[in-house]
Design an enzyme around this catalytic site. Structure first.
Site, PDB file in Angstrom:
ATOM      1  N   CYS A 113       0.836  -1.210   0.000  1.00  0.00           N
ATOM      2  CA  CYS A 113       0.000   0.000   0.000  1.00  0.00           C
ATOM      3  C   CYS A 113       0.866   1.253   0.000  1.00  0.00           C
ATOM      4  CB  CYS A 113      -0.941  -0.010   1.208  1.00  0.00           C
ATOM      5  SG  CYS A 113      -1.973   1.467   1.301  1.00  0.00           S
ATOM      6  N   CYS A 160      -0.404   4.079   2.201  1.00  0.00           N
ATOM      7  CA  CYS A 160      -0.149   3.871   3.638  1.00  0.00           C
ATOM      8  C   CYS A 160       1.323   4.126   3.974  1.00  0.00           C
ATOM      9  CB  CYS A 160      -0.473   2.434   4.054  1.00  0.00           C
ATOM     10  SG  CYS A 160      -2.006   1.797   3.387  1.00  0.00           S
ATOM     11  N   ASP A 161       2.222   3.622   3.155  1.00  0.00           N
ATOM     12  CA  ASP A 161       3.627   3.548   3.564  1.00  0.00           C
ATOM     13  C   ASP A 161       4.602   4.404   2.754  1.00  0.00           C
ATOM     14  OD1 ASP A 161       2.891   1.745   5.541  1.00  0.00           O
ATOM     15  OD2 ASP A 161       3.029   0.043   4.175  1.00  0.00           O
TER      16      ASP A 161
END
Ligand code: NDP
Length: 323
Positions: free
Chosen positions: A136, A139-140
């Site tokens: 992701c 997300c990261d």
């Protein structure tokens, strides 16, 4: 004997827990079956920095524990178990079997079983998951600010994530296994026009290198078999997701990739009294916050559905009125 349930929630990610919080506060006495991994995909995530309400960020498992506590606070009955079989009738009650043994009958069912990222299947990918390997970018990606990263895949997700990463990272090395991309034309054009995205055509990931954290990726050209090492700090896998819909497919309409089809702008499925939320029905956004949003919608729609049913006598096919 079948247990009779008013509101059954299957799945325990952000969508399921949010549905539980709303359903419990609305007095629906929800019972949740968590699935094998209580908390869902976020249990495999480290820092979550983009969920509103956590200004300092939070670990995925801790966040899911907060969701769980909040759902329990209002009386959700949370139980461990997998829905292994369903029988969705034309009208509720719908039957659901847990672990092939427990039989339930529910007036309304909220499906929140989520999706799983597909992985390449390399040992190094598993070993370094959460230590540089991620599925992701949203997300990261931020953890690799001004650093070099690689992304594998060539669909719309990979293109979108490569573009997202290109705004944060210094260089994005995009590994494409064929000489064409599957992504829509407009997305391909954007990727190819972005100076800090470097595309490696006809290339497979041979190995992700690094002992404790990702240090490089070794790719192999499918035509020449030549191997190249690219130093990177992050390795993003974007080769598709698999929604966890197999157990419902006999009754619930899904698209060609298995995502549950809901009525646009709602969480209603094709079966009366069955609602779907979260990644199970969302192949575009796939964020904890959007999953929570649709979980809220599912609970509100369930509440409206159940209260309408209680107030309107059900008309049988014969035309006679039943209670
Ligand atoms: P897709 O299945 O569309 O694409 C998967 C990509 O990964 C393909 O390029 C495929 O290569 C590649 N791939 C698969 N397995 C491997 C492997 N083992 N090694 C290397 N590469 C691999 O998945 P997406 O997640 O991209 O998209 C899913 C759906 O969601 C699509 O319909 C897409 O259009 C939609 N979507 C829409 C968005 C939007 O509207 N904004 C955003 C994101 C997704 P190959 O082509 O060679 O098979």
């Amino acid at each position: 004997m079948n247990e009779k349930i008013h509101c059954l929630i299957i799945g325990s990610g952000p969508a399921g827990y949010t549905a539980a919080i709303y359903a419990a506060r609305a007095g629906l006495k929800p019972i949740m079956y968590t699935g094998l991994q209580q908390g869902g995909q976020l249990m495999n995530t480290t820092d979550v920095e983009n969920y509103p309400g956590y200004p300092k960020g939070i670990l995925g498992p801790e966040m899911m524990n907060d969701f769980k506590e909040q759902a329990e606070r209002f009386g959700t009955d949370i139980r461990f178990g997998m829905a292994t079989k369903v029988q969705f009738n034309e009208h509720p009650p719908h039957k659901v079997w847990i672990d092939d043994t427990i039989e339930l009958e529910a007036d309304a069912v909220i499906l929140a079983t989520g999706a799983e990222a597909k992985w390449l299947g390399l040992d190094s990918e598993k070993r370094l998951n959460g230590s540089g390997v991620s599925a992701c970018a949203v997300c990261d990606g931020f953890f690799y600010k001004n650093q070099e990263v690689a992304i594998v895949g060539a669909g719309d997700t990979a293109a979108e994530e490569a573009l997202y990463l290109s705004k944060i990272c210094s260089t994005v090395h995009m590994i494409v296994r064929r000489d064409v991309m599957r992504a829509s034309k407009v997305m391909q054009e954007r990727v190819l026009a972005t100076p800090n995205i470097k595309v490696y055509w006809n290339s497979q990931t041979d190995e992700i290198l690094g002992e404790h954290v990702v240090e490089a990726v070794r790719i192999k050209n499918c035509n020449t078999h030549e191997k190249t090492e690219i130093p990177v700090k992050g390795f993003f896998v974007a080769i598709g997701h698999k929604p966890n819909s197999d157990v419902f497919k006999e009754y619930i309409h899904t698209d060609d990739q298995g995502y549950v089809i809901t009525v646009p702008g709602s969480t209603e499925t094709n079966v009366e009294g069955v609602f779907a939320c979260g990644d199970l029905q969302d192949k575009v956004y796939r964020q904890a916050v959007t999953a929570a949003g649709t979980g809220c919608m599912a609970a509100l729609e369930t509440e409206r559905y159940l209260s309408a049913k209680e107030h309107v006598p059900h008309v049988e096919a014969t035309g006679s009125l039943s209670k």
